[in-house]
Design a protein around this motif. Structure first.
Motif, PDB file in Angstrom:
ATOM      1  N   LYS A  42       0.833  -1.210   0.000  1.00  0.00           N
ATOM      2  CA  LYS A  42       0.000   0.000   0.000  1.00  0.00           C
ATOM      3  C   LYS A  42       0.866   1.257   0.000  1.00  0.00           C
ATOM      4  O   LYS A  42       0.619   2.200  -0.763  1.00  0.00           O
ATOM      5  CB  LYS A  42      -0.914  -0.024   1.227  1.00  0.00           C
ATOM      6  CG  LYS A  42      -1.831   1.153   1.360  1.00  0.00           C
ATOM      7  CD  LYS A  42      -2.704   0.979   2.596  1.00  0.00           C
ATOM      8  CE  LYS A  42      -2.931   2.306   3.251  1.00  0.00           C
ATOM      9  NZ  LYS A  42      -3.651   2.185   4.509  1.00  0.00           N
ATOM     10  N   GLN A  43       1.900   1.272   0.829  1.00  0.00           N
ATOM     11  CA  GLN A  43       2.776   2.436   0.895  1.00  0.00           C
ATOM     12  C   GLN A  43       3.581   2.613  -0.393  1.00  0.00           C
ATOM     13  O   GLN A  43       3.792   3.743  -0.840  1.00  0.00           O
ATOM     14  CB  GLN A  43       3.709   2.336   2.103  1.00  0.00           C
ATOM     15  CG  GLN A  43       2.993   2.533   3.416  1.00  0.00           C
ATOM     16  CD  GLN A  43       3.913   2.437   4.612  1.00  0.00           C
ATOM     17  OE1 GLN A  43       5.128   2.366   4.461  1.00  0.00           O
ATOM     18  NE2 GLN A  43       3.334   2.448   5.804  1.00  0.00           N
ATOM     19  N   LEU A  44       4.017   1.509  -0.994  1.00  0.00           N
ATOM     20  CA  LEU A  44       4.731   1.602  -2.269  1.00  0.00           C
ATOM     21  C   LEU A  44       3.819   2.159  -3.366  1.00  0.00           C
ATOM     22  O   LEU A  44       4.257   2.978  -4.186  1.00  0.00           O
ATOM     23  CB  LEU A  44       5.273   0.234  -2.677  1.00  0.00           C
ATOM     24  CG  LEU A  44       6.499  -0.263  -1.930  1.00  0.00           C
ATOM     25  CD1 LEU A  44       6.841  -1.690  -2.351  1.00  0.00           C
ATOM     26  CD2 LEU A  44       7.682   0.654  -2.171  1.00  0.00           C
ATOM     27  N   ALA A  45       2.573   1.728  -3.376  1.00  0.00           N
ATOM     28  CA  ALA A  45       1.625   2.234  -4.366  1.00  0.00           C
ATOM     29  C   ALA A  45       1.388   3.727  -4.156  1.00  0.00           C
ATOM     30  O   ALA A  45       1.301   4.488  -5.126  1.00  0.00           O
ATOM     31  CB  ALA A  45       0.314   1.461  -4.273  1.00  0.00           C
ATOM     32  N   GLN A  46       1.296   4.161  -2.920  1.00  0.00           N
ATOM     33  CA  GLN A  46       1.112   5.584  -2.642  1.00  0.00           C
ATOM     34  C   GLN A  46       2.330   6.395  -3.077  1.00  0.00           C
ATOM     35  O   GLN A  46       2.199   7.476  -3.618  1.00  0.00           O
ATOM     36  CB  GLN A  46       0.848   5.800  -1.148  1.00  0.00           C
ATOM     37  CG  GLN A  46      -0.532   5.423  -0.703  1.00  0.00           C
ATOM     38  CD  GLN A  46      -0.711   5.607   0.811  1.00  0.00           C
ATOM     39  OE1 GLN A  46       0.247   5.849   1.523  1.00  0.00           O
ATOM     40  NE2 GLN A  46      -1.946   5.457   1.267  1.00  0.00           N
ATOM     41  N   GLN A  47       3.520   5.868  -2.861  1.00  0.00           N
ATOM     42  CA  GLN A  47       4.739   6.572  -3.270  1.00  0.00           C
ATOM     43  C   GLN A  47       4.838   6.668  -4.789  1.00  0.00           C
ATOM     44  O   GLN A  47       5.300   7.671  -5.312  1.00  0.00           O
ATOM     45  CB  GLN A  47       5.977   5.865  -2.708  1.00  0.00           C
ATOM     46  CG  GLN A  47       6.195   6.094  -1.243  1.00  0.00           C
ATOM     47  CD  GLN A  47       7.429   5.371  -0.727  1.00  0.00           C
ATOM     48  OE1 GLN A  47       8.092   4.662  -1.476  1.00  0.00           O
ATOM     49  NE2 GLN A  47       7.728   5.557   0.549  1.00  0.00           N
ATOM     50  N   GLN A  48       4.404   5.628  -5.473  1.00  0.00           N
ATOM     51  CA  GLN A  48       4.468   5.675  -6.930  1.00  0.00           C
ATOM     52  C   GLN A  48       3.435   6.646  -7.493  1.00  0.00           C
ATOM     53  O   GLN A  48       3.678   7.287  -8.518  1.00  0.00           O
ATOM     54  CB  GLN A  48       4.246   4.269  -7.509  1.00  0.00           C
ATOM     55  CG  GLN A  48       5.410   3.346  -7.266  1.00  0.00           C
ATOM     56  CD  GLN A  48       5.146   1.926  -7.722  1.00  0.00           C
ATOM     57  OE1 GLN A  48       4.035   1.609  -8.127  1.00  0.00           O
ATOM     58  NE2 GLN A  48       6.166   1.090  -7.648  1.00  0.00           N
ATOM     59  N   ASN A  49       2.277   6.781  -6.850  1.00  0.00           N
ATOM     60  CA  ASN A  49       1.243   7.696  -7.316  1.00  0.00           C
ATOM     61  C   ASN A  49       1.571   9.135  -6.954  1.00  0.00           C
ATOM     62  O   ASN A  49       1.233  10.050  -7.688  1.00  0.00           O
ATOM     63  CB  ASN A  49      -0.117   7.321  -6.744  1.00  0.00           C
ATOM     64  CG  ASN A  49      -0.645   6.026  -7.319  1.00  0.00           C
ATOM     65  OD1 ASN A  49      -0.228   5.609  -8.395  1.00  0.00           O
ATOM     66  ND2 ASN A  49      -1.534   5.374  -6.596  1.00  0.00           N
ATOM     67  N   ASN A  50       2.202   9.356  -5.840  1.00  0.00           N
ATOM     68  CA  ASN A  50       2.560  10.701  -5.370  1.00  0.00           C
ATOM     69  C   ASN A  50       4.062  10.749  -5.111  1.00  0.00           C
ATOM     70  O   ASN A  50       4.492  10.643  -3.970  1.00  0.00           O
ATOM     71  CB  ASN A  50       1.799  11.050  -4.090  1.00  0.00           C
ATOM     72  CG  ASN A  50       0.306  11.008  -4.252  1.00  0.00           C
ATOM     73  OD1 ASN A  50      -0.195  11.337  -5.324  1.00  0.00           O
ATOM     74  ND2 ASN A  50      -0.409  10.610  -3.216  1.00  0.00           N
ATOM     75  N   PRO A  51       4.868  10.958  -6.147  1.00  0.00           N
ATOM     76  CA  PRO A  51       6.320  11.014  -5.912  1.00  0.00           C
ATOM     77  C   PRO A  51       6.674  12.248  -5.077  1.00  0.00           C
ATOM     78  O   PRO A  51       6.037  13.278  -5.196  1.00  0.00           O
ATOM     79  CB  PRO A  51       6.924  11.111  -7.307  1.00  0.00           C
ATOM     80  CG  PRO A  51       5.821  11.531  -8.199  1.00  0.00           C
ATOM     81  CD  PRO A  51       4.534  11.137  -7.538  1.00  0.00           C
ATOM     82  N   PRO A  52       7.659  12.112  -4.190  1.00  0.00           N
ATOM     83  CA  PRO A  52       8.042  13.254  -3.348  1.00  0.00           C
ATOM     84  C   PRO A  52       8.643  14.375  -4.203  1.00  0.00           C
ATOM     85  O   PRO A  52       9.308  14.109  -5.197  1.00  0.00           O
ATOM     86  CB  PRO A  52       9.060  12.668  -2.366  1.00  0.00           C
ATOM     87  CG  PRO A  52       9.561  11.436  -3.026  1.00  0.00           C
ATOM     88  CD  PRO A  52       8.461  10.946  -3.931  1.00  0.00           C
TER      89      PRO A  52
END
Length: 84
Positions: free
Chosen positions: A72-82
């Motif tokens: 879940k966290q990896l998917a969020q990082q891929q959708n919202n890159p820092p």
């Protein structure tokens, strides 16, 4: 407590099964010592075996939860890159 009671019940059932099997086809008395030994061993070992099974199941469930959270966290990082 329930594991111990279950172990005792399984031990008694094992005792009866071995007692019955050792008495089949023979004119002599069934083997009491063997039946008692098998029943006792099953009654003593069952709670330990069930405990091992339960611990492994809990560990596997915990690991599955961790893996889902990581995904879940990896998917969020891929959708919202820092921002860089």
């Amino acid at each position: 407590m329930i594991r111990r009671i279950t172990g005792i019940v399984l031990g008694v059932l094992a005792f009866l099964l071995v007692y019955w099997l050792t008495g089949l086809g023979t004119p002599s008395e069934p083997n009491w010592a063997l039946a008692i030994l098998v029943g006792l061993v099953i009654a003593l070992i069952w709670p330990w075996l069930f405990g091992l099974y339960a611990v492994r199941r809990v560990r596997q469930n915990r690991q599955n939860e961790i893996d889902q959270e990581v995904q879940k966290q990896l998917a969020q990082q891929q959708n919202n890159p820092p921002p860089s």
